[in-house]
Design a protein around this motif. Sequence first.
Motif, PDB file in Angstrom:
ATOM      1  N   ASP A   1      11.900 -10.948   4.611  1.00 44.22           N
ATOM      2  CA  ASP A   1      11.778  -9.565   5.055  1.00 44.22           C
ATOM      3  C   ASP A   1      13.054  -8.786   4.731  1.00 44.22           C
ATOM      4  OD1 ASP A   1      10.653  -7.302   6.703  1.00 44.22           O
ATOM      5  OD2 ASP A   1      12.449  -7.751   7.879  1.00 44.22           O
ATOM      6  N   HIS A   2      12.895  -7.636   4.078  1.00 43.15           N
ATOM      7  CA  HIS A   2      14.014  -6.741   3.772  1.00 43.15           C
ATOM      8  C   HIS A   2      13.737  -5.368   4.373  1.00 43.15           C
ATOM      9  CE1 HIS A   2      14.833  -9.840   0.765  1.00 43.15           C
ATOM     10  NE2 HIS A   2      16.016  -9.310   0.584  1.00 43.15           N
ATOM     11  N   ARG A   3      14.750  -4.802   4.981  1.00 43.52           N
ATOM     12  CA  ARG A   3      14.666  -3.460   5.576  1.00 43.52           C
ATOM     13  C   ARG A   3      15.248  -2.477   4.559  1.00 43.52           C
ATOM     14  NH1 ARG A   3      18.619  -0.915   9.009  1.00 43.52           N
ATOM     15  NH2 ARG A   3      17.734   0.611  10.492  1.00 43.52           N
ATOM     16  N   ILE A   4      14.369  -1.696   3.935  1.00 43.72           N
ATOM     17  CA  ILE A   4      14.771  -0.832   2.830  1.00 43.72           C
ATOM     18  C   ILE A   4      14.796   0.625   3.276  1.00 43.72           C
ATOM     19  CG2 ILE A   4      14.067   0.052   0.564  1.00 43.72           C
ATOM     20  CD1 ILE A   4      13.118  -2.689  -0.160  1.00 43.72           C
ATOM     21  N   TYR A   5      15.901   1.272   2.963  1.00 48.11           N
ATOM     22  CA  TYR A   5      16.069   2.686   3.293  1.00 48.11           C
ATOM     23  C   TYR A   5      15.541   3.541   2.149  1.00 48.11           C
ATOM     24  CZ  TYR A   5      18.343   7.156   4.257  1.00 48.11           C
ATOM     25  OH  TYR A   5      18.597   8.494   4.491  1.00 48.11           O
ATOM     26  N   PHE A   6      14.859   4.630   2.502  1.00 46.35           N
ATOM     27  CA  PHE A   6      14.403   5.565   1.476  1.00 46.35           C
ATOM     28  C   PHE A   6      14.443   6.992   2.014  1.00 46.35           C
ATOM     29  CE2 PHE A   6      10.606   4.682   3.915  1.00 46.35           C
ATOM     30  CZ  PHE A   6       9.856   5.857   3.890  1.00 46.35           C
ATOM     31  N   GLU A   7      14.589   7.930   1.107  1.00 41.22           N
ATOM     32  CA  GLU A   7      14.540   9.357   1.432  1.00 41.22           C
ATOM     33  C   GLU A   7      13.401   9.984   0.652  1.00 41.22           C
ATOM     34  OE1 GLU A   7      19.288  10.001   2.453  1.00 41.22           O
ATOM     35  OE2 GLU A   7      18.462  10.864   0.605  1.00 41.22           O
ATOM     36  N   GLU A   8      12.789  11.022   1.226  1.00 41.48           N
ATOM     37  CA  GLU A   8      11.676  11.651   0.536  1.00 41.48           C
ATOM     38  C   GLU A   8      11.581  13.126   0.862  1.00 41.48           C
ATOM     39  OE1 GLU A   8       7.622  10.740   1.707  1.00 41.48           O
ATOM     40  OE2 GLU A   8       8.355   9.754   3.526  1.00 41.48           O
ATOM     41  N   ASN A   9      10.866  13.827   0.015  1.00 43.45           N
ATOM     42  CA  ASN A   9      10.539  15.229   0.213  1.00 43.45           C
ATOM     43  C   ASN A   9       9.315  15.541  -0.638  1.00 43.45           C
ATOM     44  OD1 ASN A   9      10.626  17.899   1.049  1.00 43.45           O
ATOM     45  ND2 ASN A   9      12.158  18.487  -0.467  1.00 43.45           N
ATOM     46  N   GLY A  10       8.444  16.372  -0.113  1.00 41.73           N
ATOM     47  CA  GLY A  10       7.237  16.756  -0.834  1.00 41.73           C
ATOM     48  C   GLY A  10       5.986  16.433  -0.044  1.00 41.73           C
ATOM     49  N   PRO A  11       4.853  17.016  -0.429  1.00 43.17           N
ATOM     50  CA  PRO A  11       3.599  16.795   0.301  1.00 43.17           C
ATOM     51  C   PRO A  11       3.188  15.324   0.305  1.00 43.17           C
ATOM     52  CG  PRO A  11       3.405  18.638  -1.253  1.00 43.17           C
ATOM     53  CD  PRO A  11       4.689  17.941  -1.572  1.00 43.17           C
ATOM     54  N   GLU A  12       2.726  14.859   1.437  1.00 42.07           N
ATOM     55  CA  GLU A  12       2.350  13.444   1.564  1.00 42.07           C
ATOM     56  C   GLU A  12       1.175  13.090   0.664  1.00 42.07           C
ATOM     57  OE1 GLU A  12       1.236  10.372   5.173  1.00 42.07           O
ATOM     58  OE2 GLU A  12       2.579  12.070   5.573  1.00 42.07           O
ATOM     59  N   ASP A  13       0.322  14.077   0.352  1.00 39.83           N
ATOM     60  CA  ASP A  13      -0.842  13.802  -0.475  1.00 39.83           C
ATOM     61  C   ASP A  13      -0.611  14.134  -1.952  1.00 39.83           C
ATOM     62  OD1 ASP A  13      -0.680  16.521  -0.183  1.00 39.83           O
ATOM     63  OD2 ASP A  13      -2.799  16.839   0.280  1.00 39.83           O
ATOM     64  N   ALA A  14       0.640  14.447  -2.321  1.00 45.83           N
ATOM     65  CA  ALA A  14       0.961  14.761  -3.717  1.00 45.83           C
ATOM     66  C   ALA A  14       1.191  13.482  -4.515  1.00 45.83           C
ATOM     67  CB  ALA A  14       2.192  15.658  -3.777  1.00 45.83           C
ATOM     68  N   ILE A  15       1.287  13.624  -5.838  1.00 44.77           N
ATOM     69  CA  ILE A  15       1.570  12.475  -6.692  1.00 44.77           C
ATOM     70  C   ILE A  15       2.925  11.892  -6.323  1.00 44.77           C
ATOM     71  CG2 ILE A  15       2.014  11.701  -9.056  1.00 44.77           C
ATOM     72  CD1 ILE A  15       0.172  13.955 -10.005  1.00 44.77           C
ATOM     73  N   PRO A  16       3.004  10.606  -5.979  1.00 46.24           N
ATOM     74  CA  PRO A  16       4.307  10.013  -5.644  1.00 46.24           C
ATOM     75  C   PRO A  16       5.167   9.841  -6.892  1.00 46.24           C
ATOM     76  CG  PRO A  16       2.470   8.714  -4.768  1.00 46.24           C
ATOM     77  CD  PRO A  16       1.902   9.658  -5.777  1.00 46.24           C
ATOM     78  N   LEU A  17       6.446  10.151  -6.748  1.00 43.49           N
ATOM     79  CA  LEU A  17       7.440   9.955  -7.810  1.00 43.49           C
ATOM     80  C   LEU A  17       8.530   9.061  -7.242  1.00 43.49           C
ATOM     81  CD1 LEU A  17       8.609  10.600 -10.617  1.00 43.49           C
ATOM     82  CD2 LEU A  17       9.588  12.699  -9.633  1.00 43.49           C
ATOM     83  N   LEU A  18       8.483   7.781  -7.577  1.00 42.34           N
ATOM     84  CA  LEU A  18       9.390   6.774  -7.022  1.00 42.34           C
ATOM     85  C   LEU A  18      10.628   6.667  -7.900  1.00 42.34           C
ATOM     86  CD1 LEU A  18       9.725   4.571  -4.813  1.00 42.34           C
ATOM     87  CD2 LEU A  18       8.627   2.975  -6.406  1.00 42.34           C
ATOM     88  N   CYS A  19      11.807   6.946  -7.320  1.00 49.20           N
ATOM     89  CA  CYS A  19      13.046   7.080  -8.095  1.00 49.20           C
ATOM     90  C   CYS A  19      14.023   5.956  -7.792  1.00 49.20           C
ATOM     91  CB  CYS A  19      13.709   8.428  -7.796  1.00 49.20           C
ATOM     92  SG  CYS A  19      12.651   9.845  -8.147  1.00 49.20           S
ATOM     93  N   GLN A  20      14.444   5.253  -8.830  1.00 51.06           N
ATOM     94  CA  GLN A  20      15.351   4.103  -8.744  1.00 51.06           C
ATOM     95  C   GLN A  20      16.748   4.476  -9.229  1.00 51.06           C
ATOM     96  OE1 GLN A  20      15.234   0.688  -7.753  1.00 51.06           O
ATOM     97  NE2 GLN A  20      17.401   1.017  -8.201  1.00 51.06           N
TER      98      GLN A  20
ATOM     99  N   ARG B   1       5.527  14.110  -4.372  1.00 50.64           N
ATOM    100  CA  ARG B   1       6.183  13.465  -3.236  1.00 50.64           C
ATOM    101  C   ARG B   1       7.315  12.615  -3.810  1.00 50.64           C
ATOM    102  NH1 ARG B   1       3.650   8.659   0.608  1.00 50.64           N
ATOM    103  NH2 ARG B   1       5.492   8.391   1.954  1.00 50.64           N
ATOM    104  N   VAL B   2       8.511  13.153  -3.805  1.00 49.11           N
ATOM    105  CA  VAL B   2       9.655  12.479  -4.416  1.00 49.11           C
ATOM    106  C   VAL B   2      10.241  11.488  -3.413  1.00 49.11           C
ATOM    107  CG1 VAL B   2      11.901  12.768  -5.511  1.00 49.11           C
ATOM    108  CG2 VAL B   2      10.121  14.511  -5.830  1.00 49.11           C
TER     109      VAL B   2
END
Length: 318
Positions: free
Chosen positions: A23-42, A66-67
């Motif tokens: 199990d890993h606890r991963i932090y993430f930040e986001e902005n944008g509509p929840e139902d929009a196309i997700p854009l996952l940034c590494q 959804r960035v």
Amino acid sequence: MAEAGTIEPITGKYVHVEIGGVDHRIYFEENGPEDAIPLLCQHTAGNNCQEWRHLLTDEEITDDYRVIAHDLPFHGKSVPPTTQSWWEEDFKMTAERFTETLVGLADALELKDPIYMGSSMGGNITLELADWYPDRFRALIGLECGAHSPGFYIDWLDHPHVNTTEVNAYSCWGLMAPQSPEQARRETMYLYEQGATGVFKGDLYYYSVEHDYREKLDQVKADECPLYVINGEYDYLTTPKDGKETVEGIGDGAVAVEMAEIGHFPMSEHPKLFNAYLKEILADITADQDEVLPDRLTPEDVGIELSPPAPAREKATE
């Protein structure tokens, strides 16, 4: 400059992801509509999700996407797992571990048909993702991507006689375009000074040792998952030429684009210019533009005026 009292619309959360049975606890930040196309940034090697802060506040993008930007385990706010004695061995990133983390994160967040975008090591991993997980993503954007990037798994990047915090940061300085805003370039270096000891070097094991697709490009299934290989003009690690050769080896479904007047850390060294370039790439992915994406994007193409202008470059003698 934002006015005093401005609260940015970015939200930060933690999600639990199982990686290698742990199990890993991963932090993430986001902005944008929840139902929009997700854009996952590494983020890049040894860094964290703050590299994407300017993208997360670009309303022209977050109105339609959804960035999501995350910290890999051992990076930023994603601390090591509490169930392991992780301090007993050196941190070392592998392709299997990297892809499992990204796919596990997308699954944990229940992202439907996301676009993945990563830079440097995050760009290289698009080849493994398109090889091993072509059905999981709508499209892959590999910034500063190449089939092979040797020579950077170096002992002095984690050595007791070296101020690695400073060395790691300054090793990135020459990879950025000289005309990128100095404040942004300094901030990119500042983010590198925040990394834990040994993590930058450990990431570079994947980047420079394990990742080698020169003889495996025919395995990259870009015909099933579109792959955009996007390289900055001032990046000498994975040059636009490297990107073009990678795409030629892959074939159908792969596109190479050179970003003019920008370097190895496009999203953080010159956010205004990069975000403008990215809008063109996203429009191509979603078929929102009629024009064909050019093989070289310039500031003039996207209405950006460089200030200061780019320095004159000497032409190679014949």
